[in-house]
Write an enzyme that holds these catalytic residues in place. Structure first.
Site, PDB file in Angstrom:
ATOM      1  CG  PHE A 159      -0.220   0.449   2.497  1.00 31.22           C
ATOM      2  CD1 PHE A 159      -0.064   1.802   2.794  1.00 31.22           C
ATOM      3  CD2 PHE A 159       0.322  -0.480   3.378  1.00 31.22           C
ATOM      4  CE1 PHE A 159       0.607   2.206   3.938  1.00 31.22           C
ATOM      5  CE2 PHE A 159       0.990  -0.079   4.524  1.00 31.22           C
ATOM      6  CZ  PHE A 159       1.134   1.269   4.798  1.00 31.22           C
ATOM      7  CE  LYS A 183      -2.809  -8.625  -4.176  1.00 28.35           C
ATOM      8  NZ  LYS A 183      -3.482  -7.476  -3.496  1.00 28.35           N
ATOM      9  CD  GLU A 186      -5.576  -5.956   0.307  1.00 25.82           C
ATOM     10  OE1 GLU A 186      -4.636  -5.820  -0.503  1.00 25.82           O
ATOM     11  OE2 GLU A 186      -5.479  -6.649   1.342  1.00 25.82           O
ATOM     12  CB  SER A 236       4.821  -7.434   5.490  1.00 27.62           C
ATOM     13  OG  SER A 236       4.014  -8.516   5.073  1.00 27.62           O
ATOM     14  CB  CYS A 291      10.423  -0.373   2.664  1.00 30.26           C
ATOM     15  SG  CYS A 291      11.194   0.182   1.155  1.00 30.26           S
ATOM     16  CD  GLU A 391       8.692  -2.642   8.125  1.00 29.06           C
ATOM     17  OE1 GLU A 391       7.995  -3.656   7.922  1.00 29.06           O
ATOM     18  OE2 GLU A 391       9.246  -2.001   7.205  1.00 29.06           O
TER      19      GLU A 391
END
Ligand code: NAD
Length: 507
Positions: A159, A183, A186, A236, A291, A391
């Site tokens: 995301f 993909k 969402e 992740s 990240c 994290e």
């Protein structure tokens, strides 16, 4: 994450892209796309049905038959056009991104721009996909390489960079002659879909790029589908490890860029003002949802006296909606992310770290429902604490102290992650020692977020990455192609017996 029944009809729906058509999903499972600053429902995104997902892969497989034979110049020209369209639509793309993801408009333009740079790079595919030739490897024998596309490739994206990370993937995969099934996350699929529409407008043929939406089921189908040859994943560590294991087990080529805990070392000789500004920007910018965010600062020796000024810098940052001018820190992406970050802060307090700046529940005028956490700083953090080990993915900085540069390096090398790190110093000798000894894939010297530009590759290491080859740059050309060596000899007819009048039929 549970999908919801399709009960509302007022908000727009996010489409699938299958065979060049934007398709309304027949799914009964939908999820809302929510503005994290206001909780406004922006759209509904389907969890594609199994039939729809198979149709997307089938369309990519069919399109590959012709796309793989499309001349390299024709492929390159599509990306020249595509970069122009992205530039022309930059403001609209950034506005969509800010609405669904939360980051500031400036950061949203940065997100699109870093992807645009990869599109520009894809336009240079003519130079990137050159093979090698060794002349006369034996008497009259030459060996050369072909870099051939693999077939249908797939991408699964997170995301936090819904423009840049899809653009790390499909432009280079398609430019090298593959077809693609994407993909997106969402949580914020809308800007990704706008980028897909612009790709069609730029001339990407029907079936060459397909987009499906969904969660774990879609990801598992990608990992298992026999017609998908390679999978690129960014997200992740937990999900990336699952994707790597499952897709590799099924014989696919896989690259996974995953979670992080990025440390900065601050030596006492560093330029103080620039260093503190860099630290504040890299720790709290994009609400820490990068990240490559700097989430740990190690103050060496007398640099620990800088903590009060670091706190002052952090306090001066403006927390508000991404659309508000002057905002430095936008909301977290979801209520779930807000709960998670808040509970980790609570745990840090419980474990004995000193909360020198508490950003929880900030007052944000006009956005009472937003998922805001302001800049938060813990000092006295130890490697045993969960705020150090996990994290956090929020605007939370853990501060540790070390007596020497080597002690700080040892701490970083003992952490499992290897995405990014930075050293702040005026000493060339210290910088050189650091770059040699540090076991992290992306190193910044007085540069807080050392993400390489597209002529290099993203080179996170250790627990932050699975697979040998990174996204973009030369490495991704290797990832998305099969190297074939051809070793050939041609006989001189006058020496071996003269011409033979034989017609060869190829088909
Ligand atoms: P995520 O792992 O939750 O989601 C990534 C993708 O996996 C999404 O498309 C999601 O739909 C899918 N997914 C989620 N749960 C799944 C499950 N149980 N099974 C199968 N698929 C699943 O990651 P996120 O929260 O969207 O993104 C944040 C994470 O991504 C952070 O850990 C961050 O460090 C990482 N990240 C890494 C890089 C990098 O280059 N190393 C870049 C950006 C983000």
């Amino acid at each position: 994450m549970t999908a919801q029944a399709n009960t509302q009809t007022a908000v727009p729906t996010v489409k699938l892209l299958i065979g060049g058509q934007l398709v309304e999903s027949a799914s009964r499972e939908w999820r809302e796309v929510i503005n994290p600053a206001t909780q406004e429902v922006l759209a509904r995104v389907p969890f594609a049905t199994v039939e729809e997902m198979h149709a997307a892969v089938a369309s990519a497989k069919e399109a590959f038959k012709t796309w793989r034979k499309t001349p390299i110049g024709a492929r390159a020209r599509i990306f020249l056009k595509y970069q122009q369209l992205i530039r022309e639509n930059m403001k609209e793309l950034a506005a969509i991104l800010t609405a669904e993801q939360g980051k500031t408009l400036a950061d949203a333009e940065g997100d699109v721009f870093r992807g645009l740079e990869v599109v520009e790079h894809a336009a240079a595919i003519g130079n990137l996909q050159l093979g090698e030739l060794a002349n006369n490897v034996a008497g009259g024998v030459d060996t050369y390489t072909l870099l051939q596309p693999l077939g249908v490739c797939a991408g699964i994206t997170p995301f936090n960079f819904p423009a840049m990370i899809p653009l790390w993937m499909f432009p280079m995969a398609i430019a090298t002659g593959n077809t693609f099934v994407l993909k997106p996350s969402e949580q914020d699929p809308m800007v990704t879909m706008r980028l897909a529409e612009l790709a069609l407008e730029a001339g990407v043929p029907a079936g060459v790029l397909n987009v499906i939406h969904g969660g774990a089921e879609a990801v598992n189908l990608i990992c298992d589908h026999p017609d998908i040859k390679a999978v690129s994943f960014v997200g992740s560590t937990k999900v990336g490890t699952h994707v790597y294991n499952r897709a590799s087990f099924n014989g696919k080529r896989v690259q996974c860029m995953m979670g992080a805990k990025n440390h900065a070392i601050i030596l006492p000789d560093a330029h103080k003002e620039q260093t503190l500004n860099n630290l504040a920007g890299a720790a709290f910018g994009a609400a820490g949802q990068r990240c490559m965010a700097l989430s740990v600062a190690i103050l060496v020796g007398e640099a620990q006296n800088w903590l009060p000024e670091l706190v002052d810098k952090a306090k001066s940052l403006k927390v508000s909606a991404g659309v508000e001018p002057g905002t430095d820190v936008g909301p977290l992406v979801s209520c779930a992310a807000l709960d998670r970050v808040s509970s980790l802060i609570e745990r840090g307090v419980g474990e004995g770290a000193q909360l020198v700046l508490d950003g929880r529940q900030p007052q944000v005028a006009g956005y009472a429902k937003g998922n805001f956490v302001g800049p938060t700083i813990f000092s006295g953090v130890t490697p045993q604490m969960s705020i150090y080990q996990e994290e956090i993915f929020g605007p939370v900085l853990c501060v540790l102290h070390a007596a020497t540069l080597d002690e700080a390096i040892e701490l970083i090398n003992a952490n499992p992650n290897g995405n990014g790190t930075a050293l702040f110093t005026r000493s060339g000798a210290a910088a050189r020692h650091f770059q040699e000894e540090i076991d992290v894939g992306q190193v910044g010297i007085n540069v807080p977020i050392p993400v390489p530009v597209p002529m290099f590759s993203f080179t996170g290491s250790r627990a932050s990455k699975l697979g040998d080859l990174g996204p973009y740059g030369k490495q991704v050309v290797q990832f998305y192609t099969q190297t074939k060596t051809v070793t050939e000899r041609w006989f001189d007819e006058s020496e071996v017996g003269g011409p033979v009048n034989t017609t060869i039929n190829l088909k």
